[in-house]
Motif scaffolding. Structure first.
Motif, PDB file in Angstrom:
ATOM      1  N   GLU A  57      45.811  21.929  80.314  1.00 32.01           N
ATOM      2  CA  GLU A  57      47.108  21.820  79.820  1.00 32.01           C
ATOM      3  C   GLU A  57      48.069  20.640  80.089  1.00 32.01           C
ATOM      4  OE1 GLU A  57      49.085  25.769  79.191  1.00 32.01           O
ATOM      5  OE2 GLU A  57      47.433  26.747  80.436  1.00 32.01           O
ATOM      6  N   PRO A  58      49.289  20.477  79.432  1.00 33.92           N
ATOM      7  CA  PRO A  58      49.675  21.144  78.373  1.00 33.92           C
ATOM      8  C   PRO A  58      49.019  20.593  77.145  1.00 33.92           C
ATOM      9  CG  PRO A  58      51.265  19.342  78.788  1.00 33.92           C
ATOM     10  CD  PRO A  58      50.228  19.513  79.988  1.00 33.92           C
ATOM     11  N   VAL A  59      49.061  21.618  75.913  1.00 35.19           N
ATOM     12  CA  VAL A  59      48.576  21.183  74.636  1.00 35.19           C
ATOM     13  C   VAL A  59      49.644  21.173  73.504  1.00 35.19           C
ATOM     14  CG1 VAL A  59      46.132  21.912  75.220  1.00 35.19           C
ATOM     15  CG2 VAL A  59      47.845  23.597  74.518  1.00 35.19           C
ATOM     16  N   PRO A  60      49.476  20.685  72.473  1.00 37.03           N
ATOM     17  CA  PRO A  60      50.448  20.623  71.378  1.00 37.03           C
ATOM     18  C   PRO A  60      50.279  21.905  70.313  1.00 37.03           C
ATOM     19  CG  PRO A  60      48.881  19.202  70.806  1.00 37.03           C
ATOM     20  CD  PRO A  60      48.215  19.567  72.331  1.00 37.03           C
ATOM     21  N   PHE A  61      49.689  22.876  70.862  1.00 30.70           N
ATOM     22  CA  PHE A  61      49.535  24.112  70.289  1.00 30.70           C
ATOM     23  C   PHE A  61      49.907  25.404  70.875  1.00 30.70           C
ATOM     24  CE2 PHE A  61      45.332  22.912  71.762  1.00 30.70           C
ATOM     25  CZ  PHE A  61      45.010  23.981  72.253  1.00 30.70           C
ATOM     26  N   VAL A  62      50.162  26.344  70.228  1.00 30.19           N
ATOM     27  CA  VAL A  62      50.550  27.578  70.832  1.00 30.19           C
ATOM     28  C   VAL A  62      49.371  28.042  71.358  1.00 30.19           C
ATOM     29  CG1 VAL A  62      51.651  30.003  70.494  1.00 30.19           C
ATOM     30  CG2 VAL A  62      52.223  28.045  69.281  1.00 30.19           C
ATOM     31  N   ASN A  63      49.357  28.187  72.786  1.00 31.15           N
ATOM     32  CA  ASN A  63      48.271  28.846  73.663  1.00 31.15           C
ATOM     33  C   ASN A  63      48.258  30.144  73.850  1.00 31.15           C
ATOM     34  OD1 ASN A  63      46.097  28.267  75.275  1.00 31.15           O
ATOM     35  ND2 ASN A  63      47.185  28.158  77.262  1.00 31.15           N
ATOM     36  N   VAL A  64      47.596  31.090  72.894  1.00 31.92           N
ATOM     37  CA  VAL A  64      47.737  32.481  72.754  1.00 31.92           C
ATOM     38  C   VAL A  64      46.151  32.975  73.350  1.00 31.92           C
ATOM     39  CG1 VAL A  64      49.239  32.531  70.824  1.00 31.92           C
ATOM     40  CG2 VAL A  64      46.750  32.333  70.159  1.00 31.92           C
ATOM     41  N   GLU A  65      46.114  34.197  73.598  1.00 38.38           N
ATOM     42  CA  GLU A  65      44.752  34.736  73.817  1.00 38.38           C
ATOM     43  C   GLU A  65      44.075  34.997  72.722  1.00 38.38           C
ATOM     44  OE1 GLU A  65      45.859  38.736  75.551  1.00 38.38           O
ATOM     45  OE2 GLU A  65      46.529  37.978  77.343  1.00 38.38           O
TER      46      GLU A  65
ATOM     47  N   MET B 216      42.701  38.627  79.489  1.00 44.26           N
ATOM     48  CA  MET B 216      41.885  38.118  78.313  1.00 44.26           C
ATOM     49  C   MET B 216      42.188  36.578  78.434  1.00 44.26           C
ATOM     50  SD  MET B 216      42.320  40.966  75.549  1.00 44.26           S
ATOM     51  CE  MET B 216      43.302  42.220  75.933  1.00 44.26           C
ATOM     52  N   PRO B 217      41.116  35.732  77.908  1.00 40.84           N
ATOM     53  CA  PRO B 217      41.388  34.246  78.095  1.00 40.84           C
ATOM     54  C   PRO B 217      42.325  33.822  76.969  1.00 40.84           C
ATOM     55  CG  PRO B 217      39.217  34.668  77.073  1.00 40.84           C
ATOM     56  CD  PRO B 217      39.886  36.145  77.735  1.00 40.84           C
ATOM     57  N   THR B 218      43.132  32.864  77.468  1.00 35.36           N
ATOM     58  CA  THR B 218      43.961  31.851  76.518  1.00 35.36           C
ATOM     59  C   THR B 218      43.061  30.911  75.561  1.00 35.36           C
ATOM     60  OG1 THR B 218      44.521  30.359  77.723  1.00 35.36           O
ATOM     61  CG2 THR B 218      45.935  32.329  77.762  1.00 35.36           C
ATOM     62  N   ILE B 219      43.545  30.319  74.503  1.00 37.00           N
ATOM     63  CA  ILE B 219      42.758  29.152  73.948  1.00 37.00           C
ATOM     64  C   ILE B 219      42.346  28.133  74.980  1.00 37.00           C
ATOM     65  CG2 ILE B 219      42.954  27.396  72.149  1.00 37.00           C
ATOM     66  CD1 ILE B 219      44.648  29.296  70.651  1.00 37.00           C
ATOM     67  N   THR B 220      43.096  27.572  75.645  1.00 33.31           N
ATOM     68  CA  THR B 220      42.545  26.635  76.624  1.00 33.31           C
ATOM     69  C   THR B 220      41.584  27.003  77.925  1.00 33.31           C
ATOM     70  OG1 THR B 220      44.699  27.083  78.091  1.00 33.31           O
ATOM     71  CG2 THR B 220      44.740  25.266  76.553  1.00 33.31           C
ATOM     72  N   GLU B 221      41.803  28.307  78.309  1.00 32.19           N
ATOM     73  CA  GLU B 221      41.126  28.940  79.110  1.00 32.19           C
ATOM     74  C   GLU B 221      39.417  29.126  78.365  1.00 32.19           C
ATOM     75  OE1 GLU B 221      44.026  31.485  81.963  1.00 32.19           O
ATOM     76  OE2 GLU B 221      43.009  32.357  80.231  1.00 32.19           O
ATOM     77  N   TYR B 222      39.566  29.710  77.237  1.00 30.86           N
ATOM     78  CA  TYR B 222      38.404  29.870  76.426  1.00 30.86           C
ATOM     79  C   TYR B 222      37.587  28.426  76.345  1.00 30.86           C
ATOM     80  CZ  TYR B 222      35.229  31.956  72.965  1.00 30.86           C
ATOM     81  OH  TYR B 222      34.282  32.272  71.927  1.00 30.86           O
ATOM     82  N   TYR B 223      38.400  27.543  76.159  1.00 32.27           N
ATOM     83  CA  TYR B 223      37.370  26.230  75.807  1.00 32.27           C
ATOM     84  C   TYR B 223      37.533  25.295  76.963  1.00 32.27           C
ATOM     85  CZ  TYR B 223      37.228  27.451  70.804  1.00 32.27           C
ATOM     86  OH  TYR B 223      36.858  28.098  69.805  1.00 32.27           O
ATOM     87  N   GLY B 224      38.093  25.543  78.077  1.00 29.22           N
ATOM     88  CA  GLY B 224      38.090  24.701  78.958  1.00 29.22           C
ATOM     89  C   GLY B 224      39.029  23.196  79.025  1.00 29.22           C
ATOM     90  N   ILE B 225      40.303  23.628  78.224  1.00 26.69           N
ATOM     91  CA  ILE B 225      40.974  22.405  77.792  1.00 26.69           C
ATOM     92  C   ILE B 225      42.134  22.479  78.809  1.00 26.69           C
ATOM     93  CG2 ILE B 225      42.560  21.584  76.155  1.00 26.69           C
ATOM     94  CD1 ILE B 225      40.952  22.845  74.020  1.00 26.69           C
TER      95      ILE B 225
END
Length: 304
Positions: A12-20, A1-10
């Motif tokens: 990494e690293p990011v300043p937020f918790v990168n959950v599915e 299942m995609p993480t937030i960064t994968e889902y939005y194409g962002i």
């Protein structure tokens, strides 16, 4: 299942918790982690103001002890709703798993005005992260849900900043939505409904959590408090001076078998009160211990 960064194409690293984005992630918002990591964290001061004013309102209502104040204290504890927007925790063990936020609030209120009222009255129990040490059933899931609801305003403002910082949240087919949400107002000192703008992922609103605010376990847990501060106090209380002038302490595994020192929140409460009567604040000492042992390299923001 995609993480937030994968889902939005962002990237990494990011300043937020990168959950599915499509599942509950076994990470939990930890109020003490917010408190200890507030330096340099965006909106941490607001989150702590929300936490502390909320707790102050609840404890003040108990200390005032009037029918009106007691009604208010219980009512503001009954206004919790499931914080599914973060995708954190396990919904079957959070508010929903315990019958709903209003039931959880009533249950906590009952404990605060009965079992642990003495801790409230002497000023030992005064932060939301103190609850798991003394209240049965309040562990990482309930603590995370409660904390998320109380700091919701700070999380909304953090998410708004991320929408500006990362245009991917609104790029392509991605959308944001306007939602009416309940927040704890530090001005009104009450719950209020406000309209907020949040990303929509997998058809549901998404609330972002700053890095460092979520962990797989609580920094302040009942078991950790028992194994360190509670048993250490019991050791010193029972210690005797040997012929060589050194203290002889009973091993902790033997202390655990003594009547009144078995593992559990009742023991935590009884020993904390006993220590306070002798001029020792075990809870303050425990918080100092936790602060000193905090390992900032721990990969706490990775979904398990």
């Amino acid at each position: 299942m995609p993480t937030i960064t994968e889902y939005y194409g962002i990237s990494e690293p990011v300043p937020f918790v990168n959950v599915e984005v499509t599942a509950d992630n076994r990470l939990y918002v930890d109020p003490h982690a917010i408190r200890l990591r507030k330096s340099g964290q965006p909106f941490a001061d607001l989150a702590l103001l929300c936490l502390d004013t909320f707790t102050q309102e609840v404890t003040d209502s108990i200390l005032q002890g009037t029918p009106a104040s007691l009604r208010r204290g219980e009512q503001i504890l009954q206004r919790f709703v499931e914080p599914w927007e973060t995708r954190l925790g396990m919904s079957r063990r959070g508010f929903h798993g315990h019958g709903g936020g209003d039931i959880v609030g009533t249950w906590i209120w009952g404990v605060l005005t009965d079992d642990v009222e003495a801790l409230v009255r002497i000023g030992v129990l005064k932060q939301i992260e103190d609850l798991p040490l003394f209240v049965d059933g309040v562990d990482r899931d309930i603590t995370s849900d409660i904390t998320t609801r109380i700091v919701f305003d700070a999380l909304v403002k953090f998410t708004a900043q991320m929408l500006v910082q990362y245009p991917e949240f609104t790029g392509g087919d991605h959308q944001v939505g306007t939602f009416t949400k309940q927040i704890w107002s530090t001005d009104a000192l009450d719950w209020v409904d406000v309209e907020v703008t949040l990303p929509v992922a997998d058809g549901k609103a998404l609330l972002l959590v700053p890095t460092g605010w979520a962990r797989p376990t609580l920094l302040m847990s009942a078991g950790r408090y028992y194994g360190t501060s509670v048993l250490t106090f019991a050791q010193l209380e029972q210690a005797v001076v040997g012929s060589d002038g050194k203290l002889i302490k009973t091993p902790k595994d033997r202390l655990k078998k003594q009547t009144g020192l078995g593992r559990g929140r009742n023991t935590n409460l009884a020993v904390t009160m006993k220590a306070f009567e002798k001029g020792e604040d075990l809870l303050a000492a425990f918080k100092a211990f936790v602060h000193g042992r905090l390992d900032k390299s721990e990969p706490e923001d990775k979904a398990a």
